[in-house]
Each structure stands twice: as C-alpha cells, then as structure tokens.
Motif scaffolding. Sequence first.
Motif, PDB file in Angstrom:
ATOM      1  N   ILE A  22      31.181  31.796  30.990  1.00 34.20           N
ATOM      2  CA  ILE A  22      31.045  32.900  30.084  1.00 34.20           C
ATOM      3  C   ILE A  22      31.514  32.723  28.984  1.00 34.20           C
ATOM      4  N   HIS A  23      30.779  33.000  27.825  1.00 36.17           N
ATOM      5  CA  HIS A  23      31.232  32.967  26.559  1.00 36.17           C
ATOM      6  C   HIS A  23      32.247  34.033  26.231  1.00 36.17           C
ATOM      7  N   GLY A  24      33.175  33.332  25.547  1.00 36.62           N
ATOM      8  CA  GLY A  24      34.219  34.256  25.295  1.00 36.62           C
ATOM      9  C   GLY A  24      35.553  34.197  26.190  1.00 36.62           C
ATOM     10  N   ILE A  25      35.480  33.414  27.293  1.00 40.65           N
ATOM     11  CA  ILE A  25      36.548  33.375  28.434  1.00 40.65           C
ATOM     12  C   ILE A  25      36.761  31.854  28.483  1.00 40.65           C
ATOM     13  N   GLY A  26      38.074  31.621  28.295  1.00 38.90           N
ATOM     14  CA  GLY A  26      38.603  30.137  28.206  1.00 38.90           C
ATOM     15  C   GLY A  26      39.559  30.065  29.449  1.00 38.90           C
ATOM     16  N   PRO A  27      40.223  28.966  29.260  1.00 43.04           N
ATOM     17  CA  PRO A  27      41.067  28.788  30.520  1.00 43.04           C
ATOM     18  C   PRO A  27      42.268  29.871  30.592  1.00 43.04           C
ATOM     19  N   LYS A  28      42.902  30.116  29.775  1.00 42.64           N
ATOM     20  CA  LYS A  28      43.826  31.226  29.864  1.00 42.64           C
ATOM     21  C   LYS A  28      43.541  32.492  30.062  1.00 42.64           C
ATOM     22  N   ILE A  29      42.442  33.201  29.667  1.00 35.76           N
ATOM     23  CA  ILE A  29      41.955  34.463  29.963  1.00 35.76           C
ATOM     24  C   ILE A  29      41.293  34.180  31.457  1.00 35.76           C
ATOM     25  N   ALA A  30      40.882  33.320  31.879  1.00 36.13           N
ATOM     26  CA  ALA A  30      40.288  33.057  33.314  1.00 36.13           C
ATOM     27  C   ALA A  30      41.356  33.371  34.168  1.00 36.13           C
ATOM     28  N   HIS A  31      42.451  32.456  33.854  1.00 37.34           N
ATOM     29  CA  HIS A  31      43.678  32.527  34.593  1.00 37.34           C
ATOM     30  C   HIS A  31      44.342  33.914  34.738  1.00 37.34           C
ATOM     31  N   ASP A  32      44.364  34.493  33.669  1.00 38.41           N
ATOM     32  CA  ASP A  32      44.774  35.983  33.732  1.00 38.41           C
ATOM     33  C   ASP A  32      44.012  36.781  34.563  1.00 38.41           C
ATOM     34  N   ILE A  33      42.642  36.744  34.523  1.00 39.72           N
ATOM     35  CA  ILE A  33      41.557  37.655  35.202  1.00 39.72           C
ATOM     36  C   ILE A  33      41.911  37.279  36.475  1.00 39.72           C
ATOM     37  N   CYS A  34      41.980  35.870  37.203  1.00 38.65           N
ATOM     38  CA  CYS A  34      42.417  35.768  38.518  1.00 38.65           C
ATOM     39  C   CYS A  34      43.680  36.473  39.050  1.00 38.65           C
ATOM     40  N   GLU A  35      44.647  36.552  38.074  1.00 33.09           N
ATOM     41  CA  GLU A  35      45.992  36.902  38.592  1.00 33.09           C
ATOM     42  C   GLU A  35      45.888  38.349  38.618  1.00 33.09           C
ATOM     43  N   ARG A  57      34.269  41.848  37.718  1.00 32.63           N
ATOM     44  CA  ARG A  57      33.482  42.291  36.446  1.00 32.63           C
ATOM     45  C   ARG A  57      34.113  43.493  35.779  1.00 32.63           C
ATOM     46  N   GLU A  58      34.807  44.260  36.541  1.00 24.74           N
ATOM     47  CA  GLU A  58      35.510  45.460  36.020  1.00 24.74           C
ATOM     48  C   GLU A  58      36.938  44.838  34.980  1.00 24.74           C
ATOM     49  N   ALA A  59      37.517  43.949  35.364  1.00 28.34           N
ATOM     50  CA  ALA A  59      38.551  43.386  34.769  1.00 28.34           C
ATOM     51  C   ALA A  59      38.110  42.699  33.403  1.00 28.34           C
ATOM     52  N   ILE A  60      36.835  42.061  33.446  1.00 29.77           N
ATOM     53  CA  ILE A  60      36.315  41.497  32.390  1.00 29.77           C
ATOM     54  C   ILE A  60      35.684  42.524  31.048  1.00 29.77           C
ATOM     55  N   ASP A  61      35.389  43.620  31.806  1.00 28.67           N
ATOM     56  CA  ASP A  61      34.639  44.648  31.141  1.00 28.67           C
ATOM     57  C   ASP A  61      35.800  45.777  30.380  1.00 28.67           C
TER      58      ASP A  61
END
Length: 122
Positions: A22-35, A57-61
């Motif tokens: 997803i454009h705008g999500i890198g390794p750090k943000i992806a890891h944070d979303i999973c947490e 989806r809600e965490a990203i939105d």
Amino acid sequence: MARIAGVNIPTNKRVVIALQYIHGIGPKIAHDICEIVKIPGERRVNELSDAEIIQVREAIDQGHMVEGDLRRSVAMNVKRLMDLGNYRGLRHRRGLPVRGQRTHTNARTRKGPARAIAGKKK
C-alpha cells in the motif's frame, strides 16, 4: 485476496510485508499496525479472519494517509511550490533535481535520456 485501501494485497505473504504494498505504508508503519491489531509477525494474509482484516482497515483509515489521498497531497504540495515560483518550484517546473544535486554529470533520472548536440563532436 484481501483488499485494503483500494489495493489487492498478496495473500501468500506475511502481513507485515503485504501491508507495504500500500502506497504510504513502510516497514515501521506496517509493524505498528500489526501491533495495534495484535497480529503476530509470522501470520500470513490468507490466515487472517474477516474480523482481523476489518480491524487492519480501520487502523489504517484512522491513523494514516495512504494511496489516493497521499498522492493527491504530494501533488498539491508540488503544485503549490510551482505556483509560488520559488527556487524549488522552478526546479520542479524545469524537471531538474530539486535538492541541490549536481547536474553537470549524472541527474539523468530527472533530466531524461541524454540528447545529442549538433556539431559537438570534433
């Protein structure tokens, strides 16, 4: 195939890796979303339940600007610089490097392929 933020993310990859499609999500943000959603790092996208996908989806939105909104925001920022007519805007308008890189050699990514100059070779 899970669809998040308008992007079909690959099903056979780990969730942290798949979110980076997803454009705008890198390794750090992806890891944070999973947490935030409490998804372990080794889980695959095809192992996620529908409820977990909705939580992602809600965490990203709620916390991140991604895909179309992010692209539009960046384009508007560049357009604003060009309209102001400041140095960075002029560099964008001319298609030259913006951040102080040299242009005598290199800079081919911004300037495009080299063009031959008539009568140069002797």
